[in-house]
Design a protein around this motif. Structure first.
Motif, PDB file in Angstrom:
ATOM      1  N   LYS A  93    -113.564  30.263  63.451  1.00 43.07           N
ATOM      2  CA  LYS A  93    -112.831  30.292  62.484  1.00 43.07           C
ATOM      3  C   LYS A  93    -112.365  31.442  61.916  1.00 43.07           C
ATOM      4  CE  LYS A  93    -115.671  26.144  60.858  1.00 43.07           C
ATOM      5  NZ  LYS A  93    -116.505  25.790  59.838  1.00 43.07           N
ATOM      6  N   GLY A  94    -111.145  31.395  61.324  1.00 46.48           N
ATOM      7  CA  GLY A  94    -110.622  32.462  60.696  1.00 46.48           C
ATOM      8  C   GLY A  94    -111.319  32.888  59.377  1.00 46.48           C
ATOM      9  N   THR A  95    -111.083  34.007  58.905  1.00 44.12           N
ATOM     10  CA  THR A  95    -111.527  34.480  57.558  1.00 44.12           C
ATOM     11  C   THR A  95    -111.275  33.777  56.505  1.00 44.12           C
ATOM     12  OG1 THR A  95    -111.485  36.881  58.613  1.00 44.12           O
ATOM     13  CG2 THR A  95    -111.812  36.381  56.044  1.00 44.12           C
ATOM     14  N   TRP A  96    -109.887  33.451  56.366  1.00 42.78           N
ATOM     15  CA  TRP A  96    -109.371  32.406  55.173  1.00 42.78           C
ATOM     16  C   TRP A  96    -109.884  30.967  55.248  1.00 42.78           C
ATOM     17  CZ3 TRP A  96    -107.302  33.089  51.002  1.00 42.78           C
ATOM     18  CH2 TRP A  96    -106.778  32.057  50.313  1.00 42.78           C
ATOM     19  N   LYS A  97    -110.069  30.455  56.371  1.00 47.21           N
ATOM     20  CA  LYS A  97    -110.690  29.150  56.371  1.00 47.21           C
ATOM     21  C   LYS A  97    -112.193  29.356  56.003  1.00 47.21           C
ATOM     22  CE  LYS A  97    -110.931  25.076  59.281  1.00 47.21           C
ATOM     23  NZ  LYS A  97    -110.768  24.378  60.381  1.00 47.21           N
ATOM     24  N   LYS A  98    -113.029  30.405  56.387  1.00 48.24           N
ATOM     25  CA  LYS A  98    -114.376  30.537  56.055  1.00 48.24           C
ATOM     26  C   LYS A  98    -114.395  30.697  54.652  1.00 48.24           C
ATOM     27  CE  LYS A  98    -115.923  32.834  60.291  1.00 48.24           C
ATOM     28  NZ  LYS A  98    -116.491  34.047  60.629  1.00 48.24           N
ATOM     29  N   LEU A  99    -113.559  31.403  54.038  1.00 53.55           N
ATOM     30  CA  LEU A  99    -113.467  31.709  52.685  1.00 53.55           C
ATOM     31  C   LEU A  99    -113.432  30.298  51.737  1.00 53.55           C
ATOM     32  CD1 LEU A  99    -111.756  35.222  52.264  1.00 53.55           C
ATOM     33  CD2 LEU A  99    -114.048  34.624  51.540  1.00 53.55           C
ATOM     34  N   ARG A 100    -112.207  29.716  52.288  1.00 57.87           N
ATOM     35  CA  ARG A 100    -111.676  28.338  51.513  1.00 57.87           C
ATOM     36  C   ARG A 100    -112.974  27.640  51.790  1.00 57.87           C
ATOM     37  NH1 ARG A 100    -106.878  25.622  54.147  1.00 57.87           N
ATOM     38  NH2 ARG A 100    -108.520  24.488  55.366  1.00 57.87           N
ATOM     39  N   GLU A 101    -113.841  27.288  52.834  1.00 57.45           N
ATOM     40  CA  GLU A 101    -114.825  26.517  52.886  1.00 57.45           C
ATOM     41  C   GLU A 101    -115.927  26.846  51.941  1.00 57.45           C
ATOM     42  OE1 GLU A 101    -115.922  26.117  57.091  1.00 57.45           O
ATOM     43  OE2 GLU A 101    -114.331  24.959  57.530  1.00 57.45           O
ATOM     44  N   LYS A 102    -116.066  28.076  51.937  1.00 63.31           N
ATOM     45  CA  LYS A 102    -117.322  28.601  51.008  1.00 63.31           C
ATOM     46  C   LYS A 102    -117.140  28.378  49.602  1.00 63.31           C
ATOM     47  CE  LYS A 102    -120.100  32.761  50.465  1.00 63.31           C
ATOM     48  NZ  LYS A 102    -120.166  34.291  50.634  1.00 63.31           N
ATOM     49  N   PHE A 103    -115.968  28.454  49.069  1.00 63.66           N
ATOM     50  CA  PHE A 103    -115.728  28.314  47.726  1.00 63.66           C
ATOM     51  C   PHE A 103    -115.070  27.086  47.547  1.00 63.66           C
ATOM     52  CE2 PHE A 103    -115.536  33.053  48.527  1.00 63.66           C
ATOM     53  CZ  PHE A 103    -116.571  33.060  47.603  1.00 63.66           C
ATOM     54  N   SER A 104    -114.551  26.207  48.260  1.00 59.27           N
ATOM     55  CA  SER A 104    -114.057  24.778  47.972  1.00 59.27           C
ATOM     56  C   SER A 104    -115.459  23.982  47.724  1.00 59.27           C
ATOM     57  CB  SER A 104    -113.457  24.335  49.265  1.00 59.27           C
ATOM     58  OG  SER A 104    -112.655  22.926  48.779  1.00 59.27           O
ATOM     59  N   ALA A 105    -114.919  22.934  46.513  1.00 59.34           N
ATOM     60  CA  ALA A 105    -115.784  21.903  46.280  1.00 59.34           C
ATOM     61  C   ALA A 105    -115.675  20.841  47.351  1.00 59.34           C
ATOM     62  CB  ALA A 105    -115.688  21.650  44.879  1.00 59.34           C
ATOM     63  N   LYS A 106    -114.408  20.715  47.827  1.00 60.47           N
ATOM     64  CA  LYS A 106    -113.966  19.530  48.528  1.00 60.47           C
ATOM     65  C   LYS A 106    -114.510  20.098  50.088  1.00 60.47           C
ATOM     66  CE  LYS A 106    -109.773  19.342  47.653  1.00 60.47           C
ATOM     67  NZ  LYS A 106    -108.283  18.863  47.869  1.00 60.47           N
ATOM     68  N   LYS A 107    -114.789  18.905  50.861  1.00 63.13           N
ATOM     69  CA  LYS A 107    -115.366  18.982  52.404  1.00 63.13           C
ATOM     70  C   LYS A 107    -113.826  19.434  53.154  1.00 63.13           C
ATOM     71  CE  LYS A 107    -119.077  15.819  52.535  1.00 63.13           C
ATOM     72  NZ  LYS A 107    -119.613  14.491  52.960  1.00 63.13           N
ATOM     73  N   PRO A 108    -113.866  20.215  54.332  1.00 66.95           N
ATOM     74  CA  PRO A 108    -112.885  20.665  54.759  1.00 66.95           C
ATOM     75  C   PRO A 108    -112.155  19.365  55.576  1.00 66.95           C
ATOM     76  CG  PRO A 108    -114.746  21.767  55.541  1.00 66.95           C
ATOM     77  CD  PRO A 108    -115.059  20.944  54.765  1.00 66.95           C
ATOM     78  N   GLU A 109    -112.700  18.140  55.760  1.00 67.76           N
ATOM     79  CA  GLU A 109    -111.878  17.121  56.382  1.00 67.76           C
ATOM     80  C   GLU A 109    -110.911  16.616  55.233  1.00 67.76           C
ATOM     81  OE1 GLU A 109    -115.613  16.781  56.205  1.00 67.76           O
ATOM     82  OE2 GLU A 109    -115.685  17.823  58.044  1.00 67.76           O
ATOM     83  N   GLU A 110    -111.326  16.774  53.922  1.00 67.74           N
ATOM     84  CA  GLU A 110    -110.571  16.057  52.884  1.00 67.74           C
ATOM     85  C   GLU A 110    -109.161  16.904  52.683  1.00 67.74           C
ATOM     86  OE1 GLU A 110    -112.984  15.927  49.641  1.00 67.74           O
ATOM     87  OE2 GLU A 110    -114.446  14.693  50.115  1.00 67.74           O
ATOM     88  N   ASP A 111    -109.419  17.927  53.150  1.00 67.10           N
ATOM     89  CA  ASP A 111    -108.142  19.243  53.114  1.00 67.10           C
ATOM     90  C   ASP A 111    -107.061  18.587  54.002  1.00 67.10           C
ATOM     91  OD1 ASP A 111    -109.196  20.618  50.953  1.00 67.10           O
ATOM     92  OD2 ASP A 111    -109.782  22.078  52.224  1.00 67.10           O
ATOM     93  N   SER A 112    -107.481  18.029  55.227  1.00 66.94           N
ATOM     94  CA  SER A 112    -106.662  18.010  56.231  1.00 66.94           C
ATOM     95  C   SER A 112    -105.808  16.553  55.969  1.00 66.94           C
ATOM     96  CB  SER A 112    -107.124  17.774  57.495  1.00 66.94           C
ATOM     97  OG  SER A 112    -108.090  16.854  57.567  1.00 66.94           O
ATOM     98  N   LYS A 113    -106.237  15.659  55.016  1.00 61.75           N
ATOM     99  CA  LYS A 113    -105.638  14.260  54.882  1.00 61.75           C
ATOM    100  C   LYS A 113    -104.287  14.585  53.890  1.00 61.75           C
ATOM    101  CE  LYS A 113    -110.065  11.709  55.342  1.00 61.75           C
ATOM    102  NZ  LYS A 113    -110.967  10.952  54.643  1.00 61.75           N
TER     103      LYS A 113
END
Length: 113
Positions: A93-113
């Motif tokens: 995983k890239g740095t941006w994706k790691k940070l987004r997952e860390k601080f996001s309240a949503k699950k990563p699967e929800e972002d791709s929808k």
């Protein structure tokens, strides 16, 4: 006939070890989930008995316990463990994706929808 087949599979499943390092990818777990079609069940049973009893390992003995790469069985087991694979996926995983997952309240699967 079905009862005999089922008992044979149950006996094989009891003997087949479950590898804790391969959660959701273990052959023993897969076997316990698949006892259905009689013909397929019989073929699968016979194939699995050959694997379980090391039929091909004994039929075609190897001179060394390594592959052409020099990797041992223990090394392969370690690399294929679920924990190690999860760590490798995390490293991809890239740095941006790691940070987004860390601080996001949503699950990563929800972002791709």
């Amino acid at each position: 006939m079905a009862a005999t087949r089922y008992r044979r599979f149950l006996k094989l499943c009891e003997e087949w070890p479950v590898e804790e390092t391969k959660r959701q990818r273990d052959l023993g777990v897969f076997l316990r989930q698949r006892i259905a079609d009689p013909e397929t069940c019989d073929r699968m049973y016979e194939s699995l008995v050959r694997i379980h009893t090391n039929y091909y390992k004994n039929k075609y003995p190897r001179l060394k316990d390594t592959s052409f790469t020099g990797v041992t069985v223990e090394d392969c087991k370690m690399v294929l463990a679920t924990d190690i694979l999860e760590q490798m996926e995390d490293m991809k995983k890239g740095t941006w994706k790691k940070l987004r997952e860390k601080f996001s309240a949503k699950k990563p699967e929800e972002d791709s929808k």
